[in-house]
Each structure stands twice: as structure tokens, then as C-alpha cells.
Write an enzyme that holds these catalytic residues in place. Structure first.
Site, mmCIF file in Angstrom:
data_model
loop_
_atom_site.group_PDB
_atom_site.id
_atom_site.type_symbol
_atom_site.label_atom_id
_atom_site.label_comp_id
_atom_site.label_asym_id
_atom_site.label_seq_id
_atom_site.Cartn_x
_atom_site.Cartn_y
_atom_site.Cartn_z
ATOM 1 N N LYS A 1 -7.429 -0.420 11.392
ATOM 2 C CA LYS A 1 -6.812 -0.891 10.149
ATOM 3 C C LYS A 1 -5.540 -0.098 9.873
ATOM 4 C CE LYS A 1 -6.117 -0.951 5.485
ATOM 5 N NZ LYS A 1 -5.282 -0.040 4.672
ATOM 6 N N ASP B 1 3.526 -14.456 11.614
ATOM 7 C CA ASP B 1 2.197 -14.778 11.091
ATOM 8 C C ASP B 1 1.255 -13.587 11.286
ATOM 9 O OD1 ASP B 1 -0.288 -15.787 10.441
ATOM 10 O OD2 ASP B 1 -0.065 -17.633 11.605
ATOM 11 N N HIS C 1 -1.870 10.873 0.689
ATOM 12 C CA HIS C 1 -2.004 9.522 0.166
ATOM 13 C C HIS C 1 -2.024 9.508 -1.362
ATOM 14 C CE1 HIS C 1 -3.158 5.322 -0.064
ATOM 15 N NE2 HIS C 1 -4.132 5.656 -0.885
ATOM 16 N N GLU D 1 0.819 -1.214 0.000
ATOM 17 C CA GLU D 1 0.000 0.000 0.000
ATOM 18 C C GLU D 1 0.852 1.263 0.000
ATOM 19 O OE1 GLU D 1 -3.395 2.159 2.782
ATOM 20 O OE2 GLU D 1 -3.288 -0.024 2.719
#
Length: 440
Positions: free
Chosen positions: A280, A296, A393, A85
Site C-alpha cells: 500500500k 487509470d 507522519h 494523504e
């Protein structure tokens, strides 16, 4: 039309690829070329990658970036991040630089206990079961000595075994709830091996327990498995400074910024729709480091989100306050990580990432990962409460859009300069690129 296949796993890698491209792709040559394009030119490394999982046909690459200037407990780190991202690495780096001159990040490991459970069904007298458990508990520990001796010698091992009655939720349902210390290993295989032996001993010893009726001796083991919910494997990371020191420009004062920031966190604490996106953003930083260090991320995600819901409502993982003119921003988060075992000694880039981090212990890695999440959250909230999230962004996303349109190096250079003073959007980039090409 696609079709099923028998014995696919027994085919060679070449034969697997032949079947895949001929069955699913109209242009089998192009598909095969793409698959082979991502093979490692070093045959030994490629074989290593092939053997990580089953039915491997190629490698799926993610960019590995680094975020420098992290001051954590007065020690400088450059943090590796594997993520696709745009803007995540840049945001983390910006937050690190911001706090570098304001005391840096302070961290501490609160606890490192991990959990495993033997789930079983028992339909009988609960008092008899409690008596049996008390009698068999030493035997459970004794029968796992061959599994635990090395871990115990290093200071870890089985901490405790509890009998838990869950019959209010499911009739006849009980647990052996086991706590572990696995030191620098994540410990999944160690924990599961112990649990399976506990289950075997528990079931076998029940056959000879004289207080049980024949029916009560028939304990049914449902499953034995570690839990990825680790609320007692906790780490805390925080930053703090005087409110006035938060200001970097004349556009917004430190006091105004601090109050807006705290309000934004308060909203995430009580509004699940916001909390999910808020968390998130935290996981953008956490997952990237977890992936880079061969851990993991799916287990981490599951445990973290369960922790965010522990009060009965999904809520923010981070918190902020202003007290006596001091701004404080912190996170407490469960992270079961390892720096030995798994891929840590196999994947060349994982080894490199851990060396970059000064060969951390599991506790040290917990602190670094928590900082990455807090930094990412700070950067996101800082943008949201000042300029807005899209300005930064979309500028970072600009290169992806240009690549999508097939822009050459000259066009990229010109349009990167153009969008320093223009709003980036998919349509705006398309129009600017078309205009540039018309001029040529």
C-alpha cells in the site's frame, strides 16, 4: 426520506442539483453552496469537467503536489503527485534527495506486452477446434486491419493470438488469448475493438467449417475484454550504494540500518499481513503519479496486486539485498500506462503534469512511476526501522488536525513551533490549542 427518481440523467445540471439537495440534505441552501463552490470559474473548463463522466454536479478536488530532485538514469525530474494523504509527497521528496547524492535511481523497461481475451464456450472435439483455430487465425487478423493499421504503422498492433483450453477449470471453456503492443497509448479501446471483431469473425467462420457438427458450430461467445493483469508489461527500478554510505547521522550506522531494512523487506516477502501494508505504501507513490498523469489507477492497482500474488501467496513488490558491502533496493512491477489518448489531451492539469515530466513516452512514464513507488517505499521503511512511522507522519498531519479544530493563522504558527519538540496526537493538539486560547 429519500426516494427514487425516473429520468434523472435527462435533467439539466441545475435540476439534478435541485433534486439532490432537496431530497437528501436538511439544509439545502448550504449543500447547494458547497456544490457550487467547487465549480470552475472558467465556463469552458467546467463544461470539459462536466463531460468527463455522467450526472456531474460538481468537481471533487485533490491536491496536486510535486516532489523534486529525482535523479532517474542521470536525468533530473520533478514528479507531479495527486493525493490527499499527508506525508506522501514529503516522504517521496526526502527519498529523492537522499538518493540524489548516491547515484540516483536506475530504471529499465523489461517488456510492454498487454493482453486481451475472447472468452467462449465450445462443447465438442478439441482437435477439431484446434484445426479450426489454425485455419481461421489469418482471417481474424485480416478482419481487424481497419482497426490496427494506424497502430501497426507506428510499430504496434496485434502480436499474437493463442487458443487456450480452460476446460479443466470450467467444462467447455476456452479463450482466444491475444497479446498487443499499444506504444504510447494505454490502449483499452483499441484492444477491446480488436477483441470484439475477433469474436465476431470466430463465431461467423465456425458456421461454415466443414469438420464441425451442427452442435460444434454453435460457439457461444461469453465476452471479449482486455485484461488489467499485465505481467509482461514490466518495469524495473532500483537504487544501490555502499552500505556505509547509507548513514546520515550518528544515531544509526549504515550497516545496522541496511540489515534492519533488508529484514523489514524479507518480512514483507513472507508475511501477507505485512505485505499488504508494505505494498500500500508503494501504491501511495504510484497512484499519485498515475492520477496526476490522467491514467487509470484502479486498473494499475488491480494488476499490481494480482502480480504480488502470482506465486500463490501475496508478497512484497519490492526487494532488498546486501552483497559484498553493496546495499541494493529494487522493484519490478507491471504498469500499463499511456501518454496519449484518454484525458492526456483533455484535462489541463494532466497536460501540465506531462509537460513537467518532459513529455514522456509511455515507457518513460512507466519508469518514472516505478521510481515514485520505490522512493515512497524506501522512505516508509527508513522511518519504520529507525524513528518509527508516526513521528514524521503525525507532524505532517498536524495541519489537518489544526484545520479540523478551526485554528487561525496565529494559532497554527504557534502550535507548529510547539510540536517541533512534542509528540503529535489528536488529543495533544486539542489540549495545546485549548491552553493557547485560554492564555489569550
Amino acid at each position: 426520506m429519500s426516494k427514487s427518481i425516473s429520468g434523472f440523467s435527462k435533467l439539466s445540471k441545475t435540476k439534478k442539483i435541485e433534486w439532490i439537495v432537496n431530497t437528501y440534505f436538511s439544509n439545502s441552501k448550504e449543500a447547494k453552496d458547497i456544490i457550487k463552490q467547487y465549480w470552475n470559474t472558467n465556463a469552458k473548463i467546467q463544461q470539459l469537467h462536466d463531460e468527463f463522466i455522467e450526472n456531474t454536479i460538481t468537481n471533487y478536488y485533490l491536491p496536486l503536489g510535486v516532489a523534486p530532485n529525482f535523479l532517474i538514469n542521470d536525468k533530473i525530474y520533478t514528479i507531479p503527485m495527486a493525493i490527499e494523504e499527508s506525508s506522501v509527497v514529503a516522504a517521496a521528496s526526502k527519498a529523492a534527495k537522499f538518493w540524489l547524492d548516491r547515484g540516483g535511481f536506475k530504471t529499465k523497461v523489461i517488456s510492454t506486452i498487454k493482453i486481451g481475451q475472447v472468452h467462449f464456450m465450445y462443447h465438442g472435439d478439441y482437435n477439431k477446434l484446434k484445426t479450426f483455430f489454425k485455419q481461421v487465425k489469418p482471417q481474424l487478423l485480416n478482419d481487424t486491419t481497419s482497426i490496427t493499421k494506424n497502430m501497426t504503422a507506428r510499430g504496434g498492433g496485434v502480436l499474437d493470438i493463442e487458443l487456450r483450453n480452460k476446460t479443466n477449470e470450467i467444462p467447455g471453456y476456452f479463450q482466444l488469448h491475444v497479446s498487443f503492443e499499444t506504444l504510447d497509448a494505454m490502449g483499452a479501446n483499441f484492444i477491446n475493438s480488436c477483441l470484439e471483431q475477433f469474436a465476431k469473425t470466430f463465431k461467423n467462420e465456425a458456421q461454415s467449417f466443414n469438420l464441425f457438427s451442427d452442435q460444434e458450430k454453435q460457439i457461444d461467445i461469453v465476452m471479449s475484454i482486455l485484461s488489467n493483469y499485465v505481467p509482461d508489461c514490466l518495469v524495473r527500478a532500483e537504487v544501490s550504494c555502499k552500505v556505509e554510505d547509507l548513514s546520515e547521522s550518528n544515531s544509526i550506522s549504515g550497516e545496522v540500518f541496511a540489515h534492519k531494512f533488508v529484514q523489514a523487506v524479507n518480512i514483507a516477502e513472507i508475511e501477507p499481513y505485512r505485505a499488504v501494508t508494505h505494498n500500500k505504501g508503494i501504491m501511495n507513490g504510484i497512484d499519485a503519479v498515475v492520477l496526476a498523469t490522467g491514467n487509470d489507477f484502479r486498473a494499475i492497482e488491480a494488476g499490481v496486486h494480482a502480480y504480488a500474488s502470482r506465486q500463490g501467496r501475496y508478497s512484497s513488490l519490492s526487494h532488498a539485498s546486501i552483497t559484498d558491502g553493496i546495499f541494493k533496493f529494487w522493484i519490478e512491477i507491471p504498469l500499463a500506462l499511456g501518454t496519449v489518448g484518454g484525458l492526456t489531451k483533455l484535462h489541463p492539469l494532466v497536460k501540465l503534469a506531462l509537460e513537467l515530466l518532459h513529455h514522456p513516452s509511455a515507457k518513460e512514464l512507466m519508469q518514472i512511476v516505478a521510481v515514485a513507488g520505490l522512493a515512497q517505499n524506501f522512505a516508509a521503511l527508513r522511518s519504520l526501522t529507525t524513528t518509527g512511522i508516526q513521528q514524521g507522519h503525525m507532524k505532517m498531519h498536524l495541519m489537518n488536525i489544526l484545520n479540523q479544530f478551526g485554528a487561525n493563522d496565529t494559532e497554527k504558527l504557534a502550535l507548529t513551533e510547539h510540536f517541533k519538540s512534542h509528540t503529535v496526537s489528536h488529543s495533544a493538539v486539542s489540549e495545546a490549542l485549548q491552553n493557547l486560547r485560554l492564555k489569550d
